[in-house]
Design a protein around this motif. Structure first.
Motif: not given
Length: 348
Positions: A84-88, A93-94, A154-156, A97-101
Motif C-alpha cells: 500500500l505504501a509503495c503504491l501511494w 509526486p515525490d 519506487v524511487n523516493s 508529504g507523500t511519504t507521510l501519507i
C-alpha cells in the motif's frame, strides 16, 4: 555459576557470543566498522539494520504469545503494508508529504488488520492459530490485489530513509526498532500492563473472575503486533525500493516465533521477556549474516538455522540438562545397608 545458568537470557546470550566468536575466527575483519560519509558500515551494523524488522515483529509477537496466543499473519501484514505504501508513493509526486501519507495509510490498514485478528480471537473465541491463519492466507491475496500482481518499484529518498537512511551515523531502522523496544518496555514494566498480560496468559479464567478485562487486553496485543508488523513492512519495502506482495515478509512469522521461544518466553503464556526476544531476533539475523559471510550455500540457511535454534532450546530445557548431567556426571553412590540396632534388655 549454577545460578547464572538458570537465568532466562544466559543461553541465548552465550549462543550469540559463540556465533560471533566463530565469525571472528573465520573472518578477522568481521567486526570491522568503518565511518564513511558520516555513516557507520560493517557486518555488525548490517546485523542490526537487517534485523530491525524481525526485532519489531518479535516484540509484538512476545506480547501475543504471553496471552497464550499466536499470530501467523504478521508476514501477510508486512506484505500489505509495504504494498500500500509503495503504491501511494509511486502514484504521487515525490516528497515528504507523500511519504507521510503513505506511512499513515499503511499503518492505519495494519491497525485495522490487528483489530480483525483481535476480534476473531477475543470476541468470537476462535483459536488464535486458526484466526490468524485466515489473514495469513487471505493477506497475500490482498497484497497481490493492491499491487495488481506486479512488483511496484519506487524511487523516493524520503520513503527509502526508513529502510536504508541514516541518523546520527546509525541506520534509521535501528533507531526506530530501539524506540519501539524502549516504549514497549516502559509500558509493560513500568506500569501494571505487563502484570495484566502475564495474568491473562497464566490463567485466563482466574483473571476473568478477578475482574480483569482479558478480552480487551487480548484485543490490544493483537493490534500492537499488527502495528509492529506494519512498521516492519515499511522497512523491508523501503530497503529494497519495491513491494512484492508474494514474497515480502515470507516466513518472517516463523522467525519471529523462533526468536520469542529462543528468548525464553514459553508458548504456554504467562511470563515473557522482551529483551530475550530481541536477543533471539539478533541471533537469527546473525545466523543469516554468518551464512553469507562464510560463503555457505544459501540453500543451507534454513537447516543451519534450525540446528542452532534446536541446540539453544535444548540448553534452555531443565529436563535435558538434568539428563545430560546424569549421563555424563558421577554415578550416584549406593548407600551401605544399615543394620537394625541391637535390642538392649533392661532388668529391674
Amino acid at each position: 555459576m549454577k545460578g547464572l545458568t538458570k537465568q532466562r537470557l544466559f543461553w541465548p546470550v552465550v549462543a550469540l557470543l559463540v556465533l560471533l566468536l566463530g565469525d571472528l575466527i573465520a573472518s578477522p575483519s568481521f567486526f570491522k566498522i568503518e565511518l564513511r560519509d558520516g555513516h557507520l558500515y560493517g557486518n555488525l551494523v548490517d546485523i542490526l539494520k537487517n534485523g530491525a524488522p524481525l526485532i519489531l515483529i518479535a516484540i509484538g509477537m512476545t506480547l501475543v504469545i504471553a496471552t497464550r496466543g499466536i499470530d501467523l499473519s504478521v508476514g501477510a501484514v508486512v506484505a500489505i503494508s509495504g504494498a500500500l505504501a509503495c503504491l501511494w508513493v509511486s502514484d504521487n509526486p515525490d516528497g515528504v508529504g507523500t511519504t507521510l501519507i503513505a506511512f499513515g495509510l499503511a499503518l492505519g490498514l495494519s491497525l485495522l488488520l490487528g483489530v480483525w485478528n483481535g476480534w476473531l480471537v477475543a470476541a468470537l473465541g476462535i483459536q488464535p492459530i486458526i484466526a490468524t491463519l485466515i489473514l495469513m492466507v487471505a493477506g497475500r491475496g490482498i497484497a497481490q490485489l493492491i499491487t495488481d500482481g506486479q512488483i511496484i518499484t519506487v524511487n523516493s529518498h524520503s520513503f527509502e530513509w526508513i529502510g536504508s537512511g541514516f541518523l546520527l551515523t546509525l541506520p534509521g531502522a535501528i533507531l526506530i526498532a530501539l524506540a519501539v523496544f524502549v516504549l514497549a518496555s516502559v509500558l509493560v514494566r513500568r506500569s501494571a500492563l505487563g502484570l495484566l498480560v502475564e495474568a491473562v496468559g497464566g490463567n485466563p479464567e482466574a483473571s476473568r473472575l478477578a475482574g480483569l478485562r482479558s478480552a480487551r487486553l487480548t484485543w490490544l496485543v493483537y493490534v500492537f503486533c499488527a502495528l509492529c508488523a506494519g512498521i516492519a513492512g515499511l522497512m523491508i519495502s523501503a530497503n529494497v525500493h519495491s513491494a512484492d506482495g508474494n514474497h515480502a515478509g515470507l516466513f518472517i512469522e516463523l522467525d519471529a516465533i523462533l526468536a520469542v521461544v529462543v528468548g525464553g518466553t514459553q508458548l504456554t503464556g504467562g511470563r515473557f521477556s522482551l529483551g530475550g526476544s530481541v536477543i533471539g531476533a539478533l541471533l537469527i539475523q546473525t545466523l543469516t549474516t554468518t551464512v553469507y559471510a562464510l560463503g555457505i550455500p544459501p540453500e543451507a540457511i534454513m537447516l543451519f538455522k534450525a540446528l542452532v535454534v534446536l541446540a539453544v532450546c535444548l540448553l534452555q530445557s531443565p529436563a535435558f540438562r538434568r539428563k545430560f548431567r546424569r549421563r555424563h556426571g558421577a554415578h550416584p553412590v549406593t548407600p551401605a545397608p544399615t543394620t537394625a540396632p541391637e535390642k538392649v534388655e533392661v532388668t529391674a
